[in-house]
Design a protein around this motif. Structure first.
Motif, mmCIF file in Angstrom:
data_model
loop_
_atom_site.group_PDB
_atom_site.id
_atom_site.type_symbol
_atom_site.label_atom_id
_atom_site.label_comp_id
_atom_site.label_asym_id
_atom_site.label_seq_id
_atom_site.Cartn_x
_atom_site.Cartn_y
_atom_site.Cartn_z
ATOM 1 N N ASN A 648 0.929 -1.375 -0.119
ATOM 2 C CA ASN A 648 -0.136 -0.073 0.101
ATOM 3 C C ASN A 648 1.056 1.297 0.087
ATOM 4 O O ASN A 648 2.109 1.235 0.414
ATOM 5 N N ILE A 649 0.558 2.559 -0.551
ATOM 6 C CA ILE A 649 0.819 3.463 -0.693
ATOM 7 C C ILE A 649 0.799 4.501 0.646
ATOM 8 O O ILE A 649 -0.395 3.856 1.285
ATOM 9 N N SER A 650 1.888 5.192 1.208
ATOM 10 C CA SER A 650 1.532 6.132 2.142
ATOM 11 C C SER A 650 3.154 6.638 1.860
ATOM 12 O O SER A 650 2.960 6.588 1.135
ATOM 13 N N LYS A 651 2.299 8.055 3.052
ATOM 14 C CA LYS A 651 3.531 8.750 2.617
ATOM 15 C C LYS A 651 4.731 8.287 3.165
ATOM 16 O O LYS A 651 6.380 9.555 2.444
ATOM 17 N N LYS A 652 5.179 7.713 3.497
ATOM 18 C CA LYS A 652 6.856 6.890 3.707
ATOM 19 C C LYS A 652 7.007 6.270 2.468
ATOM 20 O O LYS A 652 8.355 6.062 2.541
ATOM 21 N N THR A 653 6.134 6.036 1.433
ATOM 22 C CA THR A 653 6.822 5.259 0.330
ATOM 23 C C THR A 653 7.787 5.690 -0.805
ATOM 24 O O THR A 653 7.727 7.513 -0.723
ATOM 25 N N ASN A 654 8.738 5.699 -1.015
ATOM 26 C CA ASN A 654 10.217 5.791 -1.670
ATOM 27 C C ASN A 654 9.873 6.178 -3.318
ATOM 28 O O ASN A 654 9.922 7.352 -4.066
ATOM 29 N N ILE A 655 9.168 4.582 -3.754
ATOM 30 C CA ILE A 655 8.928 4.916 -5.026
ATOM 31 C C ILE A 655 7.604 4.275 -5.183
ATOM 32 O O ILE A 655 7.313 3.168 -4.596
ATOM 33 N N LEU A 656 7.123 4.350 -7.245
ATOM 34 C CA LEU A 656 5.816 4.251 -7.317
ATOM 35 C C LEU A 656 6.629 2.878 -8.862
ATOM 36 O O LEU A 656 6.660 4.307 -9.302
ATOM 37 N N ILE A 657 6.497 1.746 -8.735
ATOM 38 C CA ILE A 657 6.455 1.034 -10.214
ATOM 39 C C ILE A 657 5.374 1.224 -10.790
ATOM 40 O O ILE A 657 4.938 0.146 -10.192
ATOM 41 N N LEU A 658 5.544 1.796 -12.347
ATOM 42 C CA LEU A 658 4.120 1.571 -13.163
ATOM 43 C C LEU A 658 4.778 0.667 -14.037
ATOM 44 O O LEU A 658 4.957 0.766 -15.090
ATOM 45 N N GLY A 659 2.893 -0.456 -13.915
ATOM 46 C CA GLY A 659 2.638 -0.993 -14.760
ATOM 47 C C GLY A 659 1.485 -0.674 -15.950
ATOM 48 O O GLY A 659 1.640 0.539 -16.007
ATOM 49 N N ILE A 660 1.181 -1.437 -16.259
ATOM 50 C CA ILE A 660 0.104 -1.162 -17.596
ATOM 51 C C ILE A 660 -1.165 -1.547 -16.912
ATOM 52 O O ILE A 660 -1.122 -1.616 -15.675
ATOM 53 N N SER A 663 -4.078 1.149 -10.665
ATOM 54 C CA SER A 663 -4.869 1.055 -10.332
ATOM 55 C C SER A 663 -4.916 1.938 -9.516
ATOM 56 O O SER A 663 -4.050 3.207 -9.591
ATOM 57 N N SER A 664 -5.528 2.913 -8.160
ATOM 58 C CA SER A 664 -5.715 4.231 -7.705
ATOM 59 C C SER A 664 -4.501 4.541 -6.738
ATOM 60 O O SER A 664 -4.262 5.415 -6.540
ATOM 61 N N LYS A 665 -3.534 3.653 -7.068
ATOM 62 C CA LYS A 665 -1.985 4.149 -5.945
ATOM 63 C C LYS A 665 -1.358 5.170 -6.803
ATOM 64 O O LYS A 665 -0.620 5.727 -5.798
ATOM 65 N N LEU A 666 -1.015 5.392 -8.374
ATOM 66 C CA LEU A 666 -0.832 5.950 -8.181
ATOM 67 C C LEU A 666 -1.381 7.453 -8.538
ATOM 68 O O LEU A 666 -0.382 8.286 -8.461
ATOM 69 N N LEU A 667 -2.603 7.258 -7.900
ATOM 70 C CA LEU A 667 -2.956 8.617 -7.933
ATOM 71 C C LEU A 667 -2.780 9.005 -5.995
ATOM 72 O O LEU A 667 -2.347 10.952 -6.575
ATOM 73 N N LYS A 668 -2.577 8.210 -5.707
ATOM 74 C CA LYS A 668 -1.871 8.400 -4.001
ATOM 75 C C LYS A 668 -1.145 9.353 -4.138
ATOM 76 O O LYS A 668 -0.229 9.750 -3.259
ATOM 77 N N ALA A 669 0.100 8.598 -5.023
ATOM 78 C CA ALA A 669 1.717 8.375 -5.258
ATOM 79 C C ALA A 669 1.591 9.917 -5.536
ATOM 80 O O ALA A 669 2.377 9.971 -5.336
ATOM 81 N N SER A 670 0.671 10.345 -6.573
ATOM 82 C CA SER A 670 0.525 11.921 -7.196
ATOM 83 C C SER A 670 0.441 12.642 -5.561
ATOM 84 O O SER A 670 1.246 13.522 -5.998
ATOM 85 N N LYS A 671 -0.275 12.349 -5.108
ATOM 86 C CA LYS A 671 -0.607 13.196 -4.043
ATOM 87 C C LYS A 671 0.124 13.079 -3.495
ATOM 88 O O LYS A 671 0.474 14.904 -2.376
ATOM 89 N N PHE A 672 0.848 12.452 -2.794
ATOM 90 C CA PHE A 672 2.151 12.676 -1.499
ATOM 91 C C PHE A 672 3.426 12.787 -2.329
ATOM 92 O O PHE A 672 4.411 13.021 -1.984
ATOM 93 N N ASN A 673 3.066 12.893 -3.234
ATOM 94 C CA ASN A 673 4.723 13.589 -4.733
ATOM 95 C C ASN A 673 5.823 12.008 -4.413
ATOM 96 O O ASN A 673 6.863 12.561 -4.160
ATOM 97 N N ILE A 674 5.519 11.218 -4.930
ATOM 98 C CA ILE A 674 5.887 9.848 -4.822
ATOM 99 C C ILE A 674 7.092 9.970 -6.224
ATOM 100 O O ILE A 674 6.641 10.555 -6.435
ATOM 101 N N LYS A 675 8.044 9.551 -5.817
ATOM 102 C CA LYS A 675 8.829 9.252 -7.232
ATOM 103 C C LYS A 675 8.462 8.303 -7.992
ATOM 104 O O LYS A 675 8.184 7.033 -7.097
#
Length: 695
Positions: A648-660, A663-675
């Motif tokens: 799960n994405i949290s404010k402490k997450t450093n990297i989100l690896i993006l596939g095809i 899910s909504s994890k992408l939006l959450k990562a953008s909100k927290f300014n995660i790489k």
């Protein structure tokens, strides 16, 4: 001629009598419906103990509206369709106070067809072009805050729309409601309308505090109302669990606002909290997409919402449409399909899991929630049965949490069901191996037989063959069940030593399948140290913990010879986990299993990891489908390099690896300014790391 006239008048008289009879029947229906709805209003607004779900109540109200529209002369001003809330006395400790401008409710729709027919179509006939303000509909308690010269002087509940309860003293304790407004040239009198609510996190904290001694709160709305109703010896910390969002204004000395959007901006300028998810659209299709987005992703929000609110943005246009006695015509609530359904509890069965804990499973009449048929739900442990005061024959509320996990949230007891309720018999012996169950400190029952209990053995072997553990192909969960039930295997070693003689005893297992299994097991498995540790099934030792331990100990031998001091010196390894590890490695039976497993498994130890590598100690989450590498292999490779893989994405997450198709994890990562990096970039970085080793 006379006979024909007589026949005509008889037919006419029959028609008149039929209409009178029909009117009489509908009048009885309307009166009955009004009584039912009024009673539900009393229970909902006053007692805070509703015995009907929201969607069922809304259906009754819609039915009454249709009947009253069909026979308008049967309408009266005391009908629930003409009133807001309940006229009964509610907060017994609080005095009534009037709103300067009536605080109305909202009309609801539940389908796109009704939204267009009842809201957009009438608007289009009068106004050809208009912008709409789309807001989230919070599941809380409506409140009216009165500020005089910028100072908060009173806080009143909605009540019946004209008079509410003065709960100023309690509202003053809520942190995010300002006592003094910011800015200059403030209105002399300003009514600010909004919603008091409790976040999902604070809701859990509240129930842990057990504010309501007899029964825990079943939902966030009842919890909010329960806190606001407190008066004597109220704990300020409890009130601090509540939050507030404003959605508009009531009375103002001079209304110089041109739009709803402008009102919200000004309120924010005054220091009033507003929701940041509000959008302005002119396109009907964009409004529908706004609705669909939050319908799908509402579980990501920190608070509960039950729909969206659509308002004409322009204030002049709002005034053209006006309002009824109950609701404005320029705004409507487009509600989400219910995530809750009412059903009947048939029985409760009990299962033993991998850790030996006794888990109750509730079996009930099948309900369909958002297209999914549900007939059972886990009750976690026996404490949940006591918390819900659950009994066989109860009417229960089923909810799909996050649109996925079914859960019993509430029990509805009425006069009819109370006599049919039967106690749930808690077993004293294990339902699988018949050994006596023991109690932990928190009253949770568990079986002490460990892998000598068939249920625990099955669950462990399914864990052992999983992708994150040994990853054994061609052996599935059903085959494991059959092997254990027939006493053909009693450990993970037996599983790796399966032969044609043993497999031939399994029903419906063909020669081709047997050959595939034996061919796979013939090869010695190569497994990373972290995956091997995870495969052992030590309590509290999950994927991340196994990964951390594998970096600390150079070899399996070092791990088996460890002590409490060493274990507690490892980052993120607590006392409980340390004791579980020591308890496991002290047992001779477990050591024998490990030694025999090593005959069939080669452990791959990571080379010394450079702390300079890009992934070292980074908290990583993966979303979407990967094209060039399997997710399983990528996770293992990243873990070798010292990465910490989370789900799960949290404010402490450093990297989100993006596939095809992420899910909504992408939006959450953008909100927290995660790489965010894509699959190609990950592969490129892995190739650059010299000590990276594929397996």
């Amino acid at each position: 001629m006379e006979k024909k006239n007589i026949k005509f008048y008889i037919i006419r008289l029959i028609n008149i009598l039929y209409k009178v009879y029909k009117l009489f029947c509908y009048k009885k229906k309307i009166i009955k419906l009004r009584k039912i709805i009024t009673n539900y209003n009393y229970r909902y607004y006053i007692l805070n103990n509703s015995d009907i779900l929201d969607y069922q109540y809304d259906k009754l109200l819609i039915k009454l509206v249709k009947l009253e529209n069909l026979y308008p002369y049967l309408k009266n001003k005391y009908s629930p369709t003409q009133l807001v809330g309940s006229k009964y006395k509610s907060f017994i400790f609080f005095k009534k106070k009037n709103h300067k401008i009536p605080m109305l409710s909202l009309n609801n729709v539940f389908s796109e067809y009704d939204l267009f027919k009842n809201f957009f179509s009438p608007i289009k006939k009068i106004i050809h072009k208009s912008n709409f303000c789309c807001e989230l509909k919070f599941d809380g308690i409506a409140i009216n805050l009165l500020y005089k010269n910028g100072y908060l002087v009173s806080a009143i509940t909605r009540g019946d729309g004209f008079f509410g309860e003065n709960i100023t003293q309690n509202i003053l304790q809520i942190k995010n409601i300002p006592h003094i407004l910011k800015g200059k040239n403030l209105p002399k009198n300003l009514e600010i309308r909004g919603e008091i609510f409790i976040t999902k996190k604070n809701f859990k904290i509240l129930n842990q505090k057990q504010l309501n001694k007899t029964k825990l709160f079943s939902n966030t709305r009842s919890a909010t109302l329960g806190i606001l109703k407190l008066n004597k010896n109220i704990n300020t910390k409890i009130l601090n669990l509540l939050n507030f969002f404003s959605y508009g204004i009531g009375f103002i000395d001079k209304n110089f606002f041109l739009s709803q959007q402008e009102i919200l901006k000004k309120l924010k300028h005054y220091g009033i909290p507003i929701c940041n998810h509000t959008k302005i659209y002119s396109s009907y299709y964009k409004i529908i997409n706004f609705y669909k987005y939050y319908k799908k992703n509402r579980h990501l929000l920190p608070y509960n919402i039950d729909g969206i609110v659509i308002k004409i943005n322009n204030i002049k246009q709002q005034n053209i449409f006006g309002h009824t006695n109950r609701a404005p015509k320029w705004a409507i609530a487009y509600k989400f399909p219910s995530q809750e359904k009412l059903t009947l509890l048939k029985k409760v069965t009990f299962q033993i899991g991998r850790t030996g804990i006794l888990t109750p499973i509730a079996n009930f009449h099948t309900v369909n929630i958002n297209g999914v048929n549900i007939s059972f739900a886990t009750l976690y442990n026996i404490n949940e049965i006591k918390r819900l005061d659950l009994k066989i024959g109860d009417n229960i509320v089923i909810q799909r949490c996050g649109d996925v996990i079914p859960k019993i949230t509430n029990v509805i007891i009425n006069k009819h069901s109370i006599k049919k309720r039967k106690n749930i018999l808690i077993p004293k012996i294990c339902p699988s191996c018949n050994s006596i169950l023991k109690k932990k400190k928190n009253n949770i029952l568990y079986c002490t037989s460990e892998l000598f209990c068939k249920s625990q053995l099955k669950a462990y072997l399914k864990h052992f063959i999983s992708k994150n553990a040994i990853n054994i192909s061609f052996i599935g969960e059903k085959l494991i069940d059959k092997l254990v039930d027939k006493n053909l295997i009693k450990s993970s070693v037996d599983l790796l030593n399966l032969n044609i003689f043993t497999l031939s005893k399994v029903d419906y297992l063909g020669n081709k399948s047997i050959k595939k299994i034996l061919k796979f097991l013939k090869k010695k498995q190569k497994i990373t140290f972290s995956r091997f540790l995870f495969s052992l099934g030590i309590p509290e030792v999950g994927i991340v913990t196994s990964n951390i331990i594998s970096f600390f100990f150079k070899t399996l031998e070092d791990f088996l010879n460890t002590n409490i001091t060493k274990l507690q010196n490892i980052t993120n390894i607590g006392k409980k986990t340390s004791l579980n590890i020591l308890n496991y490695i002290k047992k001779k039976h477990n050591i024998n299993i490990i030694q025999n497993l090593l005959k069939k498994i080669d452990i791959i130890y990571s080379k010394k990891i450079s702390e300079k590598n890009f992934f070292y100690q980074k908290k990583i989450v993966i979303t979407g489908k990967l094209k060039f590498i399997t997710r399983h292999n990528l996770v293992n490779q990243l873990m070798i390099l010292g990465a910490i893989i989370n789900t799960n994405i949290s404010k402490k997450t450093n990297i989100l690896i993006l596939g095809i198709n992420p899910s909504s994890k992408l939006l959450k990562a953008s909100k927290f300014n995660i790489k965010i990096i894509n699959e190609n970039k990950v592969i490129s970085l892995l190739n650059k790391i010299s000590n990276f080793e594929k397996y």
